[in-house]
Design a protein around this motif. Structure first.
Motif, PDB file in Angstrom:
ATOM      1  N   ALA A  98      -7.218 -13.684   3.985  1.00 40.18           N
ATOM      2  CA  ALA A  98      -5.790 -13.412   4.143  1.00 40.18           C
ATOM      3  C   ALA A  98      -5.522 -11.920   4.267  1.00 40.18           C
ATOM      4  O   ALA A  98      -4.712 -11.487   5.094  1.00 40.18           O
ATOM      5  CB  ALA A  98      -5.014 -14.000   2.959  1.00 40.18           C
ATOM      6  N   ARG A  99      -6.219 -11.124   3.456  1.00 39.88           N
ATOM      7  CA  ARG A  99      -6.014  -9.674   3.517  1.00 39.88           C
ATOM      8  C   ARG A  99      -6.509  -9.110   4.854  1.00 39.88           C
ATOM      9  O   ARG A  99      -5.845  -8.255   5.461  1.00 39.88           O
ATOM     10  CB  ARG A  99      -6.727  -8.978   2.355  1.00 39.88           C
ATOM     11  CG  ARG A  99      -6.408  -7.484   2.271  1.00 39.88           C
ATOM     12  CD  ARG A  99      -6.798  -6.901   0.939  1.00 39.88           C
ATOM     13  NE  ARG A  99      -6.043  -7.495  -0.160  1.00 39.88           N
ATOM     14  CZ  ARG A  99      -4.795  -7.159  -0.467  1.00 39.88           C
ATOM     15  NH1 ARG A  99      -4.148  -6.245   0.247  1.00 39.88           N
ATOM     16  NH2 ARG A  99      -4.184  -7.729  -1.489  1.00 39.88           N
ATOM     17  N   GLU A 100      -7.662  -9.547   5.318  1.00 42.26           N
ATOM     18  CA  GLU A 100      -8.194  -9.070   6.596  1.00 42.26           C
ATOM     19  C   GLU A 100      -7.259  -9.441   7.738  1.00 42.26           C
ATOM     20  O   GLU A 100      -7.003  -8.628   8.642  1.00 42.26           O
ATOM     21  CB  GLU A 100      -9.587  -9.655   6.839  1.00 42.26           C
ATOM     22  CG  GLU A 100     -10.660  -9.069   5.940  1.00 42.26           C
ATOM     23  CD  GLU A 100     -12.014  -9.751   6.119  1.00 42.26           C
ATOM     24  OE1 GLU A 100     -12.103 -10.708   6.927  1.00 42.26           O
ATOM     25  OE2 GLU A 100     -12.972  -9.332   5.445  1.00 42.26           O
ATOM     26  N   LEU A 101      -6.739 -10.645   7.704  1.00 43.21           N
ATOM     27  CA  LEU A 101      -5.826 -11.084   8.754  1.00 43.21           C
ATOM     28  C   LEU A 101      -4.510 -10.321   8.707  1.00 43.21           C
ATOM     29  O   LEU A 101      -4.014  -9.848   9.733  1.00 43.21           O
ATOM     30  CB  LEU A 101      -5.561 -12.587   8.628  1.00 43.21           C
ATOM     31  CG  LEU A 101      -6.678 -13.512   9.112  1.00 43.21           C
ATOM     32  CD1 LEU A 101      -6.462 -14.933   8.626  1.00 43.21           C
ATOM     33  CD2 LEU A 101      -6.791 -13.481  10.634  1.00 43.21           C
ATOM     34  N   PHE A 102      -3.945 -10.198   7.509  1.00 43.08           N
ATOM     35  CA  PHE A 102      -2.668  -9.502   7.415  1.00 43.08           C
ATOM     36  C   PHE A 102      -2.808  -8.034   7.798  1.00 43.08           C
ATOM     37  O   PHE A 102      -1.935  -7.478   8.476  1.00 43.08           O
ATOM     38  CB  PHE A 102      -2.083  -9.620   6.005  1.00 43.08           C
ATOM     39  CG  PHE A 102      -0.695  -9.056   5.923  1.00 43.08           C
ATOM     40  CD1 PHE A 102       0.379  -9.736   6.465  1.00 43.08           C
ATOM     41  CD2 PHE A 102      -0.467  -7.812   5.355  1.00 43.08           C
ATOM     42  CE1 PHE A 102       1.667  -9.204   6.436  1.00 43.08           C
ATOM     43  CE2 PHE A 102       0.812  -7.273   5.308  1.00 43.08           C
ATOM     44  CZ  PHE A 102       1.880  -7.969   5.848  1.00 43.08           C
ATOM     45  N   ASP A 103      -3.900  -7.406   7.398  1.00 42.30           N
ATOM     46  CA  ASP A 103      -4.080  -5.975   7.654  1.00 42.30           C
ATOM     47  C   ASP A 103      -4.271  -5.645   9.132  1.00 42.30           C
ATOM     48  O   ASP A 103      -4.070  -4.493   9.531  1.00 42.30           O
ATOM     49  CB  ASP A 103      -5.266  -5.437   6.841  1.00 42.30           C
ATOM     50  CG  ASP A 103      -4.941  -5.280   5.363  1.00 42.30           C
ATOM     51  OD1 ASP A 103      -3.750  -5.399   5.006  1.00 42.30           O
ATOM     52  OD2 ASP A 103      -5.864  -5.056   4.563  1.00 42.30           O
ATOM     53  N   ILE A 104      -4.656  -6.620   9.945  1.00 46.41           N
ATOM     54  CA  ILE A 104      -4.795  -6.371  11.386  1.00 46.41           C
ATOM     55  C   ILE A 104      -3.529  -6.800  12.135  1.00 46.41           C
ATOM     56  O   ILE A 104      -3.328  -6.460  13.300  1.00 46.41           O
ATOM     57  CB  ILE A 104      -6.025  -7.102  11.977  1.00 46.41           C
ATOM     58  CG1 ILE A 104      -6.387  -6.574  13.374  1.00 46.41           C
ATOM     59  CG2 ILE A 104      -5.782  -8.617  12.057  1.00 46.41           C
ATOM     60  CD1 ILE A 104      -6.878  -5.172  13.404  1.00 46.41           C
TER      61      ILE A 104
END
Length: 277
Positions: free
Chosen positions: A206-212
């Motif tokens: 979730a963090r990787e997706l949101f951060d991109i």
């Protein structure tokens, strides 16, 4: 034989062969406010899901050669609707999306974006449907022989075709690193990332997706909601929020809101997916 697998309503895995639903797994989500409000489905069961998926096949040809590809803008608020608006306003040149029977493709027509993304989401696996490939054009499809789903290859195809302002929908956290790499390699190209199908993502994913992302949808994701609510700069919607992480993402949401006449009044107790996972 044409076979397609969709992670559909409630994160149920639905297998469709030759225009028939042949298998529906037990859903992970019991209740989705979107299907309650629009279809009157109070509880997501394999039977209810199978009925809805077969309705889509019979109604607009989902996963068949009779698939209706174009759809008018019905003034709702979702990822495909936002992208459609951005194309109409010439903010972006094209969108990298996924279609049954074609896999990853590049489109630049708003009605196609709406017809593709507004009708089906969560496509997990698909196989070629020659009639649809012919309508889209082999040159606009990542791999017309296999109908491969690969958004990174889709971005590369869009860049190769000369597009400079590209929207892409992604659901795989592993794509984030590759997108960052492409952004560095092509500084004259803007890649706008729309994160979709986020239910059941781990905290790390979730963090990787949101951060991109420029824009991300909450779905029934507990982790996306927690991360986005702490870090987003604009939110639209309550039951299934859509978040803007960047200034461009905020602009995109505001442009869509302007087109549909603003946001609906907020509810004190909005219906929410259950459970959040």
């Amino acid at each position: 034989m044409s076979e397609h697998i969709i992670e559909a309503m409630g994160l149920s895995k639905v297998t469709i062969k030759d225009g028939k639903v042949i298998n529906v797994s037990e859903p992970e989500i019991e209740y989705c406010p979107l299907f309650d409000h629009h279809r009157g489905i109070k509880k997501l069961t394999p039977e209810a899901i199978a009925e809805n998926m077969q309705f889509r096949i019979d109604d607009f040809g989902m996963c068949t050669s009779k698939r209706q590809l174009r759809m008018k803008d019905f003034l709702s608020f979702g990822i495909s609707e936002i992208i459609c608006t951005l194309l109409d306003e010439k903010i972006i040149d094209c969108a990298v999306m996924v279609l049954e029977g074609c896999g990853t493709l590049v489109v630049w027509d708003g009605e196609l974006v709406q017809g593709i993304g507004g009708r089906v989401s969560g496509l997990f696996k698909t196989s070629p449907i020659p009639e649809l490939i012919a309508k889209i054009g082999e040159e606009n499809i990542v791999n017309p022989k296999t109908a491969e789903i690969n958004q990174i290859k889709g971005i590369k195809l869009a860049i190769k075709k000369g597009f400079k302002n590209i929207a892409v929908t992604i659901a795989v956290a592993g794509d984030a690193k590759e997108i960052k790499k492409l952004q560095k390699e092509h500084p004259d190209t803007n890649i706008y990332v729309f994160v979709v199908h986020t239910t059941q993502k781990s905290a790390k994913e979730a963090r990787e997706l949101f951060d991109i992302s420029d824009v991300a949808t909450a779905c029934a994701s507990k982790n996306i909601r927690e991360i986005a609510e702490a870090k987003c700069i604009k939110t639209v919607g309550q039951s299934i929020p859509i978040y803007a992480r960047t200034e461009m993402g905020k602009k995109f949401l505001e442009m869509r809101l302007a087109k549909i006449g603003g946001e609906k009044p907020k509810k004190d107790n909005p219906d929410l997916p259950y459970p959040m996972i």
